[in-house]
Design an enzyme around this catalytic site. Structure first.
Site, PDB file in Angstrom:
ATOM      1  N   SER A  16       0.768  -1.161   0.016  1.00 51.84           N
ATOM      2  CA  SER A  16       0.042   0.111   0.018  1.00 51.84           C
ATOM      3  C   SER A  16       0.695   1.248  -0.231  1.00 51.84           C
ATOM      4  O   SER A  16       2.214   1.134   0.297  1.00 51.84           O
ATOM      5  CB  SER A  16      -0.874  -0.015   1.073  1.00 51.84           C
ATOM      6  OG  SER A  16      -0.104   0.337   2.588  1.00 51.84           O
ATOM      7  N   LYS A  17       0.305   2.328  -0.179  1.00 48.39           N
ATOM      8  CA  LYS A  17       1.053   3.789  -0.207  1.00 48.39           C
ATOM      9  C   LYS A  17       1.686   3.714   1.066  1.00 48.39           C
ATOM     10  O   LYS A  17       2.987   4.290   1.058  1.00 48.39           O
ATOM     11  CB  LYS A  17      -0.174   4.674  -0.469  1.00 48.39           C
ATOM     12  CG  LYS A  17       0.639   5.895  -0.468  1.00 48.39           C
ATOM     13  CD  LYS A  17      -0.503   7.121  -1.276  1.00 48.39           C
ATOM     14  CE  LYS A  17      -0.806   8.215  -0.306  1.00 48.39           C
ATOM     15  NZ  LYS A  17      -1.846   9.028  -0.781  1.00 48.39           N
TER      16      LYS A  17
END
Ligand code: GLU
Length: 486
Positions: free
Chosen positions: A257-258
């Site tokens: 994920s970011k």
């Protein structure tokens, strides 16, 4: 899976426009696209923008643009229209309201007047007592009069679904039989008091209304599927076939994920770094899909031949940027000049625009073997499109010996006098000068390459000569022969 065209196949990709397209989203979109194209079906893009605070037009545009860059064309969507639109959830609010009211009228849902603060207190109490934090049913049994009274008193109401104590089973095309035991889910909200639907409700209204036949999406939505199955039964629509695709993971097997920030997760980042869409698609597809043999790269056409949901694995796969780099280089090294020009449009040096198309294609094909990404194009093409070359340190060292400079001066004369300019003729000229000066191997080729391109690696010398052209070859060799040592 048969490849017989079957126009009942309708699949969708349903991004929330709250950020950029994630590599996991790109893979989901690709699987949906493949499935639609294999079956002669329709690929729908639906924008799930009911999170008004976080959704932006810019994000929607960015996602659609990345999908187009990947070549995943859709048949229906907000930018294309279609018979079962609108394709943006924010434009379907009346529809959700109407369905929610209908469910209330059927007794399958009910208005709930509890406030967020009340709900939070009760959830905390349930957790403290070791009970699941489900809705406690306060508004479940209200009489019509009680409801009317609360509404008159100005209490805003959400609409909540009445969950029956029942086990549910899903036959998932990827995960096989998945069981959802009774009690897993409490009465859940369909429509918030603001009039905005929740994800699960909007998703079912839309998948049913858009006649989606197969829902291929990320595994993280599996718990939602239990709620969605209940809703399909409530609205008396047969559910689509579900296929939950496992996650893409970081090297520590956490969800990519970011926030984890280890490797670029946005398709746009890979795009800007000079990755080829086909390489990214091939790499992402094989992170979840097993072709059943040892192929490590599958083109779109090969994926269209081989893809089946049954061959999508059940466990998450680790994203390996080095492997993606290898796939990308493979695509670059085998591309035609025309293909490289199309892929590399954003990277090509301006000077290339004035080069005529056939020569441009030859140039690109000439340097393709040295590209790791399209971002290498300007530096690799530089020696061929710029008037003069700049020597890198290795090239300078190669031109240091007296013999190297003599070699360049002699070869300049030889090339100037060639009856015919061709790669082969240049090659013979280099060999004959080498014999004359008793130079061979790298003592012969390195200085010539350094003089012609300013570097010691690059395409084959005959090709270099053809690409650089006679006048510039001669001028560069002369320059090199006149360099003062050091
Ligand atoms: N908007 C949801 C997401 O972006 C879509 C989930 C689904 O495909 O149902 O995760």
């Amino acid at each position: 899976m048969s490849s017989r065209p079957d126009s009942d196949v309708r699949v969708r990709f349903a991004p929330s426009p709250t950020g950029w397209l994630h590599v996991g989203g790109a893979r989901t979109a690709y699987f949906n696209w493949l499935f639609a194209r294999q079956h002669g079906g329709r690929f729908v893009v639906r924008i799930e923008d009911t999170d008004v605070a976080r959704s932006t037009d810019e994000s929607e545009k960015g996602v659609l643009d990345d999908l187009a860059w990947l070549g995943l064309d859709h048949d229906e969507g907000p930018d294309r229209g279609g018979p079962l639109g609108p394709y943006r959830q924010s434009e379907r609010l009346d529809l959700y309201r109407e369905r929610a009211d209908w469910l209330v009228a059927q007794g399958l849902a009910y208005p709930c007047f509890c406030t967020d603060a009340e709900l939070e207190l009760r959830r905390a109490a349930a957790r403290a007592a070791g009970r699941p934090p489900h809705y406690d049913g306060t508004c479940r049994g209200l009489s019509l009069d009680e409801r009317a009274g609360l509404a008159r008193a100005g209490r805003p109401a959400s609409i909540r679904f009445r969950v029956e104590p029942e086990d549910w089973t899903l036959e998932d095309a990827v995960r096989g039989t998945v069981r959802f035991p009774a009690g897993m889910v409490g009465d859940f909200v369909l429509l918030r008091s603001s009039g905005l639907p929740t994800y699960n409700f909007a998703c079912v209204v839309d998948d049913a209304g858009m006649r989606i036949s197969h829902v291929i999406r990320a595994e993280e939505h599996l718990p939602n599927t239990a709620r969605q199955l209940m809703l399909y039964r409530a609205v008396a629509v047969a559910p689509p076939r579900f296929a939950h695709v496992p996650l893409i993971l970081n090297s520590d097997r956490s969800k990519m994920s970011k926030r984890s920030g280890e490797v670029a997760v946005a398709v746009g980042d890979w795009r800007r770094a000079g990755y080829v869409p086909d390489a990214l698609l091939s790499y992402l597809a094989l992170l979840g899909f097993h072709p059943g043999d040892d192929r490590e790269i599958l083109s779109r056409a090969e994926m269209l031949e081989s893809f089946t949901l049954e061959r999508v694995g059940r466990s998450g796969s680790v994203f390996d940027p080095a492997k993606l780099g290898w796939v990308n280089a493979h695509y670059l090294h085998h591309a035609s000049g025309e293909q490289l020009e199309a892929w590399g449009a954003a990277f090509l040096p301006r000077a290339l625009a004035s080069v005529e198309p056939a020569r441009r294609a030859a140039l690109l094909q000439g340097v393709r073997g040295n590209l790791a990404t399209l971002a290498d194009l300007p530096s690799e093409l530089g020696p061929f499109v710029e008037e003069t070359v700049t020597l890198d340190p290795d090239a300078r060292a190669a031109l240091e010996p007296e013999t190297a400079r003599t070699l360049c001066g002699t070869l300049a004369v030889e090339l100037e006098g060639l009856a015919q300019w061709s790669g082969d003729a240049v090659k013979s000229a280099i060999q004959s000068v080498g014999r004359r000066l008793a130079l061979k191997g790298s003592a012969l080729f390195q200085p010539v390459r350094a003089a012609l391109t300013g570097r010691v690696h690059g395409p084959e010398l005959p090709l270099v000569a053809e690409l650089v052209g006679r006048d510039r070859c001669v001028a560069r060799l002369r320059n090199a022969s006149r360099r003062s040592p050091g």
